[in-house]
Design a protein around this motif. Structure first.
Motif, PDB file in Angstrom:
ATOM      1  N   LEU A 191       0.827  -1.204   0.000  1.00  0.00           N
ATOM      2  CA  LEU A 191       0.000   0.000   0.000  1.00  0.00           C
ATOM      3  C   LEU A 191       0.864   1.256   0.000  1.00  0.00           C
ATOM      4  N   ALA A 192       1.954   1.230   0.784  1.00  0.00           N
ATOM      5  CA  ALA A 192       2.854   2.386   0.831  1.00  0.00           C
ATOM      6  C   ALA A 192       3.463   2.661  -0.538  1.00  0.00           C
ATOM      7  N   GLU A 193       3.842   1.616  -1.234  1.00  0.00           N
ATOM      8  CA  GLU A 193       4.407   1.808  -2.576  1.00  0.00           C
ATOM      9  C   GLU A 193       3.363   2.400  -3.514  1.00  0.00           C
ATOM     10  N   ARG A 194       2.130   1.889  -3.437  1.00  0.00           N
ATOM     11  CA  ARG A 194       1.063   2.440  -4.278  1.00  0.00           C
ATOM     12  C   ARG A 194       0.765   3.891  -3.931  1.00  0.00           C
ATOM     13  N   ALA A 195       0.952   4.253  -2.661  1.00  0.00           N
ATOM     14  CA  ALA A 195       0.711   5.639  -2.236  1.00  0.00           C
ATOM     15  C   ALA A 195       1.797   6.589  -2.713  1.00  0.00           C
ATOM     16  N   GLY A 196       2.942   6.059  -3.150  1.00  0.00           N
ATOM     17  CA  GLY A 196       4.024   6.906  -3.636  1.00  0.00           C
ATOM     18  C   GLY A 196       5.210   7.022  -2.714  1.00  0.00           C
ATOM     19  N   PHE A 197       5.150   6.360  -1.540  1.00  0.00           N
ATOM     20  CA  PHE A 197       6.316   6.355  -0.660  1.00  0.00           C
ATOM     21  C   PHE A 197       7.484   5.663  -1.369  1.00  0.00           C
ATOM     22  N   ASP A 198       8.689   6.069  -1.007  1.00  0.00           N
ATOM     23  CA  ASP A 198       9.893   5.474  -1.599  1.00  0.00           C
ATOM     24  C   ASP A 198      10.353   4.225  -0.859  1.00  0.00           C
ATOM     25  N   GLY A 199       9.794   3.996   0.319  1.00  0.00           N
ATOM     26  CA  GLY A 199      10.215   2.833   1.078  1.00  0.00           C
ATOM     27  C   GLY A 199       9.392   2.679   2.332  1.00  0.00           C
ATOM     28  N   VAL A 200       9.639   1.577   3.040  1.00  0.00           N
ATOM     29  CA  VAL A 200       8.918   1.282   4.273  1.00  0.00           C
ATOM     30  C   VAL A 200       9.903   0.844   5.341  1.00  0.00           C
ATOM     31  N   ASP A 201       9.616   1.219   6.569  1.00  0.00           N
ATOM     32  CA  ASP A 201      10.417   0.857   7.741  1.00  0.00           C
ATOM     33  C   ASP A 201       9.630  -0.175   8.544  1.00  0.00           C
ATOM     34  N   ILE A 202      10.209  -1.354   8.745  1.00  0.00           N
ATOM     35  CA  ILE A 202       9.620  -2.350   9.630  1.00  0.00           C
ATOM     36  C   ILE A 202      10.123  -2.006  11.029  1.00  0.00           C
ATOM     37  N   LYS A 203       9.305  -1.268  11.758  1.00  0.00           N
ATOM     38  CA  LYS A 203       9.755  -0.636  13.001  1.00  0.00           C
ATOM     39  C   LYS A 203      10.152  -1.667  14.050  1.00  0.00           C
ATOM     40  N   CYS A 204      11.341  -1.448  14.651  1.00  0.00           N
ATOM     41  CA  CYS A 204      11.856  -2.387  15.652  1.00  0.00           C
ATOM     42  C   CYS A 204      12.637  -1.617  16.710  1.00  0.00           C
ATOM     43  N   CYS A 205      11.985  -0.645  17.326  1.00  0.00           N
ATOM     44  CA  CYS A 205      12.677   0.180  18.316  1.00  0.00           C
ATOM     45  C   CYS A 205      11.743   0.541  19.465  1.00  0.00           C
TER      46      CYS A 205
END
Length: 441
Positions: A191-205
Motif C-alpha cells: 500500500l505504501a508503494e502504491r501511495a508513492g512512498f519510496d520505502g517502508v520501515d519495519i519498526k523495531c525500536c
C-alpha cells in the motif's frame, strides 16, 4: 557526572564540557559535508539530512492524516531535509498506539497518495528537489491504546515495566498471532508503494512489539529463546515487505541496538553485566539484515522514551533527574551508531540523538559524517521545534539558537497525556493544546 542543563554558548565551551565529563563527540565546522547526496539502491537522497519519524498522534479515527498531520508534513517538506521518514503507521487496528495513530488501508489509500504528492511537490517548489519519503510500519504491542486506554499486547511479562501487577497472560501474543503479522507488514508495504512512498520501515525500536521480541529470551516457542527466534518477526516482516514491492522500493528498519535494561529484559546487553552495552547480538542481526536480506539503509536508535528517556533523548526537563551528564547520553548514542556503521561500511546508517545539542547539533552531524559514524544525520525533536533547520544549515551555514529545541520534554508530556504532540515552546499551535490537556487536565 552530575546532570546539568544545556548552557553552552560556543563550540569551545561545548568542547571544554566534553573534556570535563570525559566524553568524546566528533564535532566539525565543515557543514558543507551535509550537502552530500546519499545513494540508496536506485534512489538518491538529495542531501545527508533526514527528519526522523516523529509521531504527532493527530490522524483521524479511520487512520487518515488529520489537519495537524498535514500541517506538520507541509513544514517538513519545506525544511530542506533530503529524507523525510514519516511517523509510526499501524499495520493492524488493535496495534495502534492511540485512537489517532495513522493507519494505512485500502479505503484511505487516496488520502495517502495526496499526502505523499503534496510533500514532494512542496519540497520541489521550495527547495528544488524531491525528498525521499519513507513510511514507518508498526505494531505498538505493549503500548497499544486503540481506544485511548491501555490495551497492551505483549511478547512476554516484564517486571521492569509491570512491577507487582503483571499483565494478564491472555494479553501475551500467541505464535499464531505473530505469524499472522508477517503478511500484514507486506500488505502495508505494498500500500505504501502504491501511495508513492519510496520505502517502508519495519519498526523495531523503543519497546514496541518487534523491539520487545528481541529480548524475549525466556519466551517459549518460535519467537523466543534463540537469536533466530527472537528476530523472526523482524526478519520475516522485512522479507514480506520485499516480496510485496518492486526491486527499487526501500525496505529498512528503525532498529534499537541497545535498550538500557539488564538481561533477560534488555537487548544489547549480556547476562551478568547489568546495563553495560554489548552489541554482539545486534551486530549479528544487522549482518543478517544487510548481507543476507539485502537491506541498504538502517536507522539506529537506543533506549525507551517511555521508561528511560535519558538513554536516547537527553533532556533539560523530564520525568526524573538522570544520574549522568546529558553529554554522556549523546555520546552513548553516537558510540552505538558508529559501531554499526564501522562494522558495515556499505550500509547507509542513519544517526539519532542529535537534537540535545541545539545549534551545535549541526556540528555533531557534520562530525559524525566526517568520521564515519554514520552516512545520514537524523533529527527528531528538532524538526518539531525548528522545521526550517535543514535549510538554515545548508543555505545559511548554521542553525539559529533562538529557534532550536530546548529539550524541555513538553512534546512528550502531550503524548503521555493522550493529546496531540508538537513543540509547545516554538510552535504557536501547541501552547493552547498543552494548557488544555496537560496544565488544566
Amino acid at each position: 557526572m552530575e546532570h546539568q542543563k544545556f548552557h553552552y554558548k560556543s563550540l569551545d565551551e561545548l568542547r571544554q564540557a566534553l573534556a570535563h565529563t570525559g566524553t568524546t563527540l566528533p564535532l566539525s565546522e565543515n557543514l558543507e559535508i551535509l550537502k552530500r547526496p546519499v545513494q540508496i539502491g536506485a534512489k538518491t537522497v538529495p542531501n545527508s539530512i533526514a527528519i526522523q519519524p516523529m509521531e504527532g498522534c493527530d490522524g483521524t479515527a479511520d487512520g487518515r492524516p488529520g489537519e495537524l498531520t498535514l500541517r506538520r508534513y507541509d513544514r517538513f517538506a519545506r525544511s530542506g531535509a533530503g529524507l523525510i521518514w514519516a511517523e509510526a503507521t499501524a499495520i493492524t487496528p488493535e496495534g495502534r498506539a492511540n485512537p489517532r495513530q495513522l493507519w494505512l488501508t485500502e479505503e484511505n489509500l487516496n488520502d495517502y497518495q495526496r499526502f505523499v504528492t503534496d510533500i514532494k511537490e512542496t519540497c520541489m517548489r521550495e527547495n528544488g528537489f524531491e525528498p525521499i519519503v519513507l513510511l514507518q510500519a508498526t505494531h505498538s504491542g505493549r503500548y497499544s491504546k486503540p481506544e485511548g486506554t491501555p490495551a497492551p499486547l505483549i511478547a512476554y511479562n516484564n517486571p521492569i515495566f509491570e512491577g507487582d501487577s503483571p499483565i494478564a497472560s491472555d494479553r501475551i501474543l500467541s505464535d499464531d498471532y505473530l505469524y499472522g503479522l508477517i503478511d500484514k507488514f507486506g500488505t502495508t508495504a505494498a500500500l505504501a508503494e502504491r501511495a508513492g512512498f519510496d520505502g517502508v520501515d519495519i519498526k523495531c525500536c523503543h519497546r514496541y512489539l518487534n523491539s520487545e521480541l528481541l529480548s524475549a529470551y525466556n519466551r517459549p516457542g518460535d519467537f523466543g529463546g534463540t537469536l533466530d527466534n527472537r528476530t523472526r518477526l523482524l526478519r520475516s516482516g522485512v522479507q514480506s515487505a520485499q516480496a510485496a514491492t518492486g526491486k527499487d522500493f526501500i525496505v529498512t528498519s528503525r532498529l534499537n541496538v541497545y535498550d538500557g535494561f539488564p538481561y533477560p529484559y534488555g537487548w544489547g546487553v549480556r547476562e551478568g553485566a547489568g546495563t553495560e552495552i554489548d552489541l554482539s547480538e545486534p551486530l549479528e542481526l544487522v549482518r543478517v539484515l544487510h548481507e543476507s536480506l539485502g537491506m541498504k539503509l538502517l536507522d539506529v536508535s537506543i533506549g525507551n522514551p517511555y521508561f528511560n528517556p535519558h538513554v536516547n533523548r537527553p533532556y533539560d526537563g523530564g520525568p526524573y533527574v538522570p544520574d549522568e551528564h546529558p553529554l554522556e547520553g549523546v555520546a552513548r548514542m553516537a558510540h552505538c551508531v558508529g559501531e554499526i556503521q564501522r562494522a558495515f561500511p556499505a550500509l547507509k546508517v542513519m544517526s539519532s540523538g542529535l537534537s540535545y545539542l541545539r545549534q551545535f547539533s549541526a556540528n555533531l552531524a557534520a562530525g559524525e559524517l566526517e568520521s564515519g559514524v554514520c552516512t545520514l544525520a537524523g533529527f527528531g525533536r528538532e524538526a518539531f521545534a525548528y522545521p526550517t533547520f535543514a535549510r538554515d544549515i545548508l543555505l545559511r551555514g548554521g542553525m539559529e539558537p533562538g529557534k532550536c529545541c530546548i529539550a524541555c520534554g513538553k512534546c512528550t508530556e502531550l503524548m503521555r497525556a493522550g493529546s496531540t504532540a508538537g513543540c509547545v515552546i516554538r510552535d504557536e499551535a501547541y501552547l493552547p493544546i498543552y494548557r488544555r490537556d496537560v496544565q488544566n487536565a
